[in-house]
Write a protein that holds these residues in place. Structure first.
Motif, short mmCIF file in Angstrom:
data_model
loop_
_atom_site.label_atom_id
_atom_site.label_comp_id
_atom_site.label_asym_id
_atom_site.label_seq_id
_atom_site.Cartn_x
_atom_site.Cartn_y
_atom_site.Cartn_z
N PRO B 376 48.11 46.96 46.06
CA PRO B 376 47.97 45.82 46.96
C PRO B 376 48.74 46.00 48.25
N CYS B 402 47.02 37.03 40.89
CA CYS B 402 48.02 36.60 39.78
C CYS B 402 49.39 36.54 40.42
N GLY B 403 49.56 37.07 41.41
CA GLY B 403 50.81 37.12 42.16
C GLY B 403 52.04 38.07 41.99
N VAL B 416 49.65 38.32 48.40
CA VAL B 416 48.50 37.45 47.73
C VAL B 416 47.93 37.02 48.90
#
Ligand code: SF4
Ligand code: SF4
Lengths: 334, 433
Positions: B376, B402-403, B416
């Motif tokens: 990420p 999904c965070g 995100v």
């Protein structure tokens, strides 16, 4: 916007709306806390020169970072804890009697050339503290190596005078090297040296005073999952294995000469180390290998510094090589 | 049987204790309902009623002739007050029918009905995925011929913190949940029916096991770990198969439905009851946290009243769970088919990632937490630098939003949001996952 919303000033923000514990600062403070026992013990053992070295390194690091941000009109980052860690680590990598101006230059270089010119925290390729240390060693290596260490301490003990040109005792590393050269193998009575190395080693840098306290701090960081065990384990493992292979006492070589400070606290610096688990293991091993090679075949006692800096440079490549596949993507090469 | 969890994920405090013990309770019908004509992913319905017209509970009030869609029914007996627009929880403006409900409502009179082709019944009942995705259920019941479906999975994980509506539903109506599962299993000719429940709801798992006893359906207790309820992670936990990149779960023979959806399907097939109400967990800083059976179209404002109103200082009102739900800017949005909870957070409860200019310190926590094994930080950094091609190379499109990454990031980078930006940009350029 409606009444209840206005009344309560509803915040519209994107999810997730909850956050886990832990911040950049708390991580940095854990690192400082983990280093604290070893640092405090070194002050107890070495006295005011140690205190001065710590003070100058940390103070300069903070001041330079604050000044840089102010001059560059960047948001102030001096409170994020990273400059504190850099100053502390640099101090621990220096001998207690380092002239204060060398400490100051080292800390300034660490912050400016090690971090700020890259764009600040998160963007530096190399560990800032090691950049500062490398600069100091390359510039004034002669000065540093002539500093009295234990001899100075004993001179104070005995004579109560601050005479700086007391005996500059040969360090244990030098003795070990001589032993190896003379006998082609290590003497088991080096084991007698473990105890001083673990608890009261008054040679070398501030970070070498107590291997035991460094290990303790490192284990705390591993337990708190702040650092990944793969780096120190790979590092110390490779160091021990190669020492053994080169006919030297593996335990001694892990405990002596800044390896532990490097393995637990410097090689594990997030920004300059790899992120992918397997890459971290390989990186740790690489540090250990270059450290051992430098120690046994180089003339420099600076093997730790340059081993880690070298591996810092390889970290992005290692991350690339060991990048895990994404969920749902077929495994590459099976 | 406790399976091992998927790789990655996080363990946020589950915060379910306030409502896990509260039996489902019917919320009073407010004086006005605002029923959006679009409560699903897919083509928006058009209102089919006029202002002033009387409507009956269960009567269609909006529909459209499209495959991926679901009609909307009147949740009450009453009169159409207005046909206009409303704001949804997601912040969109959609056509909506405002209804003034009658003082008296009959919620009970549904007679058992036999027969009917399930996919058609489910379609006309307007059922969509009630876990939040709101994908029309009938579409899932009519899979393309090339897929052989072997397993129907009911998702009872409810891995979002705070939410307990699925928990209570499984505990209080396990037969309905199971019945819905069986209907789907039979309709699809699937060999297995598996109900996946997180280990933090042992009572619900027990209730489902008792109901499933002797039916051949399996109840699988999964480790409590977010996002265990994400479709691909759930399928992996149960089938030990990864849904291939860019493919539907059907590609591995699986079909996942939320347990609430399953119960709604049972009601639709057995009683011809359309989807007009749902259980919503209202919790956080409200006086009477609970699980409320709410008629769709109830405004969040009224629902919060039902739950006793706000308590103390309120900062965010979230539609759904705090990991993925949007924060509401207005309380005048209606409860819709996919809204599983209203979570009211005050200062100190909410701590979202804030600032894209925060540095990434390369700690690696986000990669460790990512259930899709993404990096990420890399997607975030490239997105911030507008290097869209690079975001594609690091598989931004595989993100399930999904965070978990943002939850763990110590410098609180809004990962995100950055990834969404990248996904939107890539999709706009026609890059397909
Ligand atoms: S990158 Fe996407 S899938 Fe991975 S943790 Fe972040 S939000 Fe979840
Ligand atoms: S968790 Fe945040 S700081 Fe750590 S690597 Fe990921 S983006 Fe960077």
């Amino acid at each position: 916007m409606n009444e209840a919303a206005r009344q309560h000033r509803l915040v519209v923000a994107a999810p997730p709306h909850v956050h886990g514990p832990g911040s950049c600062r708390s991580i940095m403070l854990w690192v400082v806390g983990a280093l604290a026992p070893a640092a405090l013990w070194s002050v107890v053992q070495m006295g005011s020169p140690a205190l001065i070295t710590y003070g100058v390194c940390i103070g300069t690091a903070l001041a330079v970072e604050a000044a840089w941000n102010a001059l560059a009109r960047k948001p102030q980052t001096v409170t994020d804890g990273s400059a504190l860690v850099t100053g502390l680590l640099l101090a621990m990598s220096l001998p207690p009697l380092t002239p204060w101006w060398i400490s100051a230059v080292g800390a300034a270089v660490a912050i400016v050339l090690g971090k700020m010119v890259f764009g600040g925290l998160g963007w530096n390729l190399f560990n800032p503290a090691l950049v500062g240390r490398a600069f100091v060693v390359l510039s004034w290596g002669g000065v540093l190596s002539k500093l009295p260490s234990k001899g100075w301490f004993r001179a104070i003990d005995v004579a109560g005078s601050g005479s700086l040109d007391a005996i500059s005792g040969a360090t244990r590393l030098a003795i070990a090297a001589a032993d190896r050269a003379a006998k082609g193998g290590y003497r088991f009575d080096l084991a007698a040296q473990y105890q001083p190395l673990l608890f009261r080693n008054l040679e070398g840098s501030l970070g070498e005073v107590s291997a035991a306290l460094l290990i303790l701090g490192g284990l705390v960081l591993i337990w708190r999952r702040i650092i990944d065990w793969r780096i120190p384990v790979g590092y110390a493992g490779a160091m021990a294995a190669l020492s053994w292979a080169f006919g030297s006492d593996p335990i001694f070589n892990v405990l002596a000469g800044g390896v532990l400070l490097g393995a637990f606290f410097m090689a594990t610096d997030y920004v300059s180390s790899p992120m992918v688990p397997n890459a971290r293991l390989v990186y740790g091993i690489g540090c250990g290998v270059f450290n051992a090679v430098g120690r046994f075949f180089g003339s420099m006692p600076e093997a730790t510094t340059f081993a880690i800096l070298f591996m810092n440079g390889l970290a992005p490549l290692l991350d690339k090589i060991f990048m895990p596949r994404t969920f749902g993507w077929v495994k590459r090469n099976g | 049987m406790l399976r091992s969890a998927f790789r990655g994920g996080i363990h946020p405090p589950d915060m379910k204790q306030a409502t896990a013990g509260r039996a489902i309770e019917r919320a009073p019908v407010p004086e006005r309902l605002v029923v959006p004509a679009s409560q699903h992913i897919g083509a928006c319905c058009e209102p089919t009623v006029e202002p002033g017209q009387r409507v009956r509970r269960g009567q269609i009030i909006a529909s459209i002739d499209a495959f991926v869609s679901a009609p909307v029914h009147s949740p009450v007996d009453g009169e159409v007050a207005d046909v206009g627009e409303c704001l949804t929880a997601a912040g969109m403006r959609v056509p909506a029918v405002t209804i003034t409900p009658d003082a008296e409502q009959d919620f009970e009179s549904w007679e058992p009905v036999e027969g009917g082709e399930p996919a058609a019944v489910v379609r006309s009942a307007g059922i969509v995925g009630m876990g939040g995705a709101t994908f029309p259920s009938a579409v899932k019941l009519s899979p393309p011929k090339e897929f052989t479906l072997t397993t129907v999975i009911l998702n009872g994980c409810e891995c979002e913190p705070y939410l307990t509506c699925d928990h209570r539903l499984m505990l209080e109506s396990p037969e309905r949940v199971l019945r819905g599962g069986r209907i789907m299993q039979e309709a699809l000719g699937a060999k297995r029916l598996v109900i996946g429940i997180e280990s933090n709801k042992p009572d619900a798992a027990r209730a489902m096991k008792t109901a499933a006893h002797g039916t051949g359906a399996e109840v699988v207790v999964l480790p409590t770990k977010y996002p265990q309820g994400a479709e691909k992670q759930l399928i992996w936990a149960i089938l030990r198969t990864e849904v291939p990149h860019g493919k539907l779960p059907a590609a591995v023979g699986a079909l996942v439905h939320n347990v609430g959806t399953a119960a709604a399907i049972a009601d639709a097939v057995d009683l011809r009851k359309p989807l007009m109400e749902r259980v919503v967990t209202v919790t956080g800083r409200v006086a009477r946290p609970g699980n409320y059976l709410v008629v769709l179209g109830t405004l969040v404002r009224d629902l919060i009243e039902t739950a006793g109103g706000f308590v103390g200082e309120v900062e965010r009102v979230i539609a759904g769970g705090p990991m993925t739900g949007p924060a509401l800017g207005s309380l005048d949005v209606p409860v819709t088919k996919g809204m599983s909870g209203i979570v009211v957070l005050g200062p100190g409860d909410a701590a979202a990632p804030v600032d894209a200019d925060q540095p990434c310190i390369r700690c690696g926590r986000c990669s460790e937490a990512c259930p899709m094994f993404l990096q990420p930080f890399a997607i975030g950094t490239y997105a911030n630098a507008r290097l869209w091609d690079r975001t594609e190379q690091v598989h931004a499109l595989d993100c399930i939003e999904c965070g978990a990454c943002a939850y763990v990031c110590p410098t609180r980078r809004p990962l995100v949001q950055l990834i969404r930006l990248a996904k939107a940009e890539l999709t706009a350029r026609g890059v397909r996952p």
